[in-house]
Scaffold this motif. Structure first.
Motif, PDB file in Angstrom:
ATOM      1  N   VAL A  83      35.700  46.310  41.273  1.00 46.24           N
ATOM      2  CA  VAL A  83      35.616  44.710  41.831  1.00 46.24           C
ATOM      3  C   VAL A  83      36.130  44.658  40.007  1.00 46.24           C
ATOM      4  O   VAL A  83      34.963  44.791  38.817  1.00 46.24           O
ATOM      5  N   CYS A  84      37.100  43.687  39.554  1.00 46.38           N
ATOM      6  CA  CYS A  84      37.741  43.291  38.419  1.00 46.38           C
ATOM      7  C   CYS A  84      36.702  42.112  38.246  1.00 46.38           C
ATOM      8  O   CYS A  84      37.086  41.068  39.140  1.00 46.38           O
ATOM      9  N   LEU A  85      36.080  42.106  37.083  1.00 47.30           N
ATOM     10  CA  LEU A  85      35.425  41.519  36.702  1.00 47.30           C
ATOM     11  C   LEU A  85      36.272  39.851  35.972  1.00 47.30           C
ATOM     12  O   LEU A  85      35.968  38.759  36.222  1.00 47.30           O
ATOM     13  N   LYS A  86      37.425  40.123  35.873  1.00 51.09           N
ATOM     14  CA  LYS A  86      38.562  39.279  35.067  1.00 51.09           C
ATOM     15  C   LYS A  86      39.388  38.448  36.056  1.00 51.09           C
ATOM     16  O   LYS A  86      39.414  37.403  37.111  1.00 51.09           O
ATOM     17  N   CYS A  87      39.966  39.413  37.741  1.00 45.70           N
ATOM     18  CA  CYS A  87      40.697  38.874  38.855  1.00 45.70           C
ATOM     19  C   CYS A  87      40.152  38.742  39.855  1.00 45.70           C
ATOM     20  O   CYS A  87      40.189  38.467  40.807  1.00 45.70           O
ATOM     21  N   GLY A  88      39.268  39.529  39.671  1.00 42.42           N
ATOM     22  CA  GLY A  88      38.433  39.311  41.236  1.00 42.42           C
ATOM     23  C   GLY A  88      38.819  40.700  42.092  1.00 42.42           C
ATOM     24  O   GLY A  88      38.453  41.152  43.329  1.00 42.42           O
ATOM     25  N   ILE A 123      37.302  46.147  34.721  1.00 42.21           N
ATOM     26  CA  ILE A 123      38.469  44.802  33.733  1.00 42.21           C
ATOM     27  C   ILE A 123      39.786  45.823  34.308  1.00 42.21           C
ATOM     28  O   ILE A 123      40.193  47.184  33.808  1.00 42.21           O
ATOM     29  N   CYS A 124      40.507  45.476  35.686  1.00 37.10           N
ATOM     30  CA  CYS A 124      41.557  46.530  36.118  1.00 37.10           C
ATOM     31  C   CYS A 124      42.646  46.277  34.783  1.00 37.10           C
ATOM     32  O   CYS A 124      42.986  45.852  33.794  1.00 37.10           O
ATOM     33  N   GLN A 125      43.493  47.921  35.171  1.00 40.53           N
ATOM     34  CA  GLN A 125      44.702  47.479  34.571  1.00 40.53           C
ATOM     35  C   GLN A 125      46.184  46.659  34.197  1.00 40.53           C
ATOM     36  O   GLN A 125      45.886  46.443  33.340  1.00 40.53           O
ATOM     37  N   SER A 126      45.415  45.396  34.617  1.00 37.62           N
ATOM     38  CA  SER A 126      46.773  44.323  34.721  1.00 37.62           C
ATOM     39  C   SER A 126      45.657  43.302  33.685  1.00 37.62           C
ATOM     40  O   SER A 126      47.370  42.868  33.654  1.00 37.62           O
ATOM     41  N   CYS A 127      44.509  43.634  34.329  1.00 39.36           N
ATOM     42  CA  CYS A 127      44.467  42.084  33.569  1.00 39.36           C
ATOM     43  C   CYS A 127      44.226  43.134  31.768  1.00 39.36           C
ATOM     44  O   CYS A 127      44.223  42.401  31.077  1.00 39.36           O
ATOM     45  N   GLN A 128      44.246  44.850  31.937  1.00 37.53           N
ATOM     46  CA  GLN A 128      43.875  45.134  30.550  1.00 37.53           C
ATOM     47  C   GLN A 128      45.193  44.597  29.943  1.00 37.53           C
ATOM     48  O   GLN A 128      45.634  44.409  28.691  1.00 37.53           O
TER      49      GLN A 128
HETATM   50 ZN    ZN Z   1      41.608  42.368  37.288  1.00 40.59          ZN
END
Ligand code: ZN
Ligand code: MN
Length: 135
Positions: A83-88, A123-128
């Motif tokens: 679960v990405c804590l930035k974008c969900g 933190i998912c790849q796209s958020c990184q």
């Molecule tokens: Zn994300």
């Protein structure tokens, strides 16, 4: 009665199809928007009701995140998520189940373990990437 049953079955099938054809683990709202394209008269309440029935009968999985909206998974077999804590964003993790954890817990406190859930907060790849682009 016959007609009512037919309608319920149709609604349930449409909702199940939507879930089986996505790996995004959508919220009820998103499922509702998709379902309306096929069944313009369907209500959000009906979507929730059917999601409840499908969860109870083990055809889908509800991923409950406490205070935020539940996500729904068309794959009812136990598997792990990130679960990405930035974008969900909720992603499936292609890794085997660690059944030995259940044995470990049973040994620890003698309770019978029925299943376990495992989630990784990331933190998912796209958020990184977005973070990097900002710099
Ligand atoms: Zn994300
Ligand atoms: Mn999943």
């Amino acid at each position: 009665m016959e007609l009512v049953n037919k309608r319920m079955t149709k609604q349930k099938r449409v909702i199940l199809d939507i879930l089986r054809n996505t790996d995004t683990h959508p919220t009820a709202d998103w499922i509702y928007e998709q379902a309306r394209k096929v069944l313009p008269d369907i209500s959000l309440g009906t979507v929730y009701r059917n999601l409840g029935v499908l969860t109870e009968t083990g055809q889908i999985m509800e991923l409950n995140y406490g205070s935020s909206y539940s996500r729904y998974d068309g794959n009812p077999n136990n598997h792990y998520h990130s679960v990405c804590l930035k974008c969900g964003r909720v992603k499936d993790l292609e890794m085997p189940l660690h059944k030995e954890l259940e044995k470990e817990v049973e040994t620890l406190n003698c309770d019978k373990v029925l299943y376990h859930r495992l989630e990784f907060y990331v933190i998912c790849q796209s958020c990184q990437q977005k973070e990097k682009d900002k710099k």
